[in-house]
Design an enzyme around this catalytic site. Sequence first.
Site, PDB file in Angstrom:
ATOM      1  N   ASP A  13      -6.225 -10.179   5.068  1.00 29.51           N
ATOM      2  CA  ASP A  13      -7.178 -10.726   6.302  1.00 29.51           C
ATOM      3  C   ASP A  13      -6.636 -11.510   7.548  1.00 29.51           C
ATOM      4  OD1 ASP A  13      -9.047  -9.318   4.325  1.00 29.51           O
ATOM      5  OD2 ASP A  13      -9.507 -11.352   3.586  1.00 29.51           O
ATOM      6  N   LYS A  16      -2.769  -7.885   9.282  1.00 31.49           N
ATOM      7  CA  LYS A  16      -1.577  -6.908   9.186  1.00 31.49           C
ATOM      8  C   LYS A  16      -2.204  -5.934  10.360  1.00 31.49           C
ATOM      9  CE  LYS A  16      -2.023  -7.661   4.852  1.00 31.49           C
ATOM     10  NZ  LYS A  16      -2.984  -8.384   4.714  1.00 31.49           N
ATOM     11  N   GLY A  17      -3.272  -5.225   9.888  1.00 31.26           N
ATOM     12  CA  GLY A  17      -3.366  -3.621  10.553  1.00 31.26           C
ATOM     13  C   GLY A  17      -3.280  -3.797  12.211  1.00 31.26           C
ATOM     14  N   GLY A  40      -9.148  -3.481   4.007  1.00 30.62           N
ATOM     15  CA  GLY A  40      -9.581  -3.164   5.456  1.00 30.62           C
ATOM     16  C   GLY A  40      -9.286  -3.369   6.798  1.00 30.62           C
ATOM     17  N   HIS A  41      -8.179  -2.843   7.830  1.00 29.13           N
ATOM     18  CA  HIS A  41      -7.160  -2.524   8.571  1.00 29.13           C
ATOM     19  C   HIS A  41      -8.160  -2.580   9.669  1.00 29.13           C
ATOM     20  CE1 HIS A  41      -3.187  -2.600   5.540  1.00 29.13           C
ATOM     21  NE2 HIS A  41      -4.376  -4.001   5.212  1.00 29.13           N
ATOM     22  N   GLN A 222      -4.011  -6.241   0.842  1.00 30.16           N
ATOM     23  CA  GLN A 222      -4.257  -8.314   0.433  1.00 30.16           C
ATOM     24  C   GLN A 222      -2.965  -9.390   0.912  1.00 30.16           C
ATOM     25  OE1 GLN A 222      -4.466  -5.502  -1.705  1.00 30.16           O
ATOM     26  NE2 GLN A 222      -6.389  -4.854  -1.054  1.00 30.16           N
ATOM     27  N   LYS A 329      -5.180 -14.815  15.170  1.00 30.09           N
ATOM     28  CA  LYS A 329      -6.410 -15.563  15.441  1.00 30.09           C
ATOM     29  C   LYS A 329      -6.453 -16.909  16.016  1.00 30.09           C
ATOM     30  CE  LYS A 329      -9.671 -12.659  13.383  1.00 30.09           C
ATOM     31  NZ  LYS A 329     -10.904 -12.472  12.481  1.00 30.09           N
TER      32      LYS A 329
END
Length: 422
Positions: A13, A16-17, A40-41, A222, A329
């Site tokens: 999380d 990376k996407g 979940g990218h 991951q 972030k």
Amino acid sequence: MPCTVVVGAQWGDEGKGKIVDALSAAADVVARYQGGPNAGHSVIRGGTTVVLHLVPSGVMHEGRRCLIGNGVVVDLPRLREEVGRLEALGLDVRPRLGVSAGAHLILPYHRSVEACAESGPGAIGTTGRGIGFAYRDKAARTGLRVADLFEPERFVTGVDRNLERLRREFPEAGDLAAMSGAALLAGMRGDAEWLEPMVCDVSAELYATLRAGRSVLLEGAQGTLLDLDHGTYPYVTSSAASAAGAPLGVGLGPRVVDRVIGVTKAYATRVGNGPFPSEMPEGESAHLREAGEEYGATTGRPRRCGWLDLPALRYAARVNGLDELVVTKLDVLDGFEEIRVATGYEVDGRPVEDFPAAAGTLERCRPVWRAFPGWLAPTTAARRWSELPAKARAYLEWVEGECGVPITTVSVGAAREAEVRR
């Protein structure tokens, strides 16, 4: 960038996407090397958030070839649904997508038995997608692969053999009684026909791409601390989420990789059970969770939140051989008066030198904190290093020095352009 690997340097999380999306602009081929639809990218496209679970993040860039390697476990109906969603957005997906014939399949019985395993004591806190049990079958040499879909007799025999074993092991999984190899094959026939034109030899294609002097980007799911071998075992994923798993998961030799980029948040999060030394008390965690919208892109589960953990980050740098770090972030910390970092651990009052291998030891670790003054200024408009607040630069430069890996990019928002490059 002939062959670049992007890897998570925490518990997944990390964002990376977005990073793969940005790097894909300069890549010819983007390949996913491990994990399954538990990824979940999230990528922003035209102001809309698109969440990718199996399709590589490079799909957002026109003309990029996207490959799913042998190290990935594929839930075929979910893949077809995901491709349909992307094509509904106007993306040209199927002509650009290739799926390894050697990738293992997630089948309905994997989800059924995983639900049973996760309902009792010792639950890991998985996404419930059947991924762990698909990898278990792979390791036990009883798995079914994409290639087996096109050998009906082999597929039916393999499924029936697995069902016989699982019914004995999980008698509480009542829905296994109605399953059979013939029924599963019949139910998957349409999906198999849809997939067949995309099945390819990912290893051969990537090898040819690199031999031609073109660039390859390898994308994982991951993060390092969820790696099956090097993560916080047993609270880990079921595949090699660290950089060493990248060439293995696409069928290339390790010497083709010439750049490894680690992605870390400016703080830390974790989903599921397991030790998390720098975790905040729930009051602080809730504040950071809302500020950072820290909810799982796949499951919607609230993420556990904590401060940046330097022992863990140094460990990730070592295990992956990181060449550079991307910090995401940073903007989430803009409103915090004080920012803390775990600089080390103590167990029973004694310092711990390295990141512990044993989950029991890690659970007993108490962080040694260092506090930094918050910058209390917006960072979202910054595009140059000099435009970041001085206190934010000091924080980042200290982290860089402590983990021994240069920070080359800082993400200051969800949009593609919201980043600072050095």
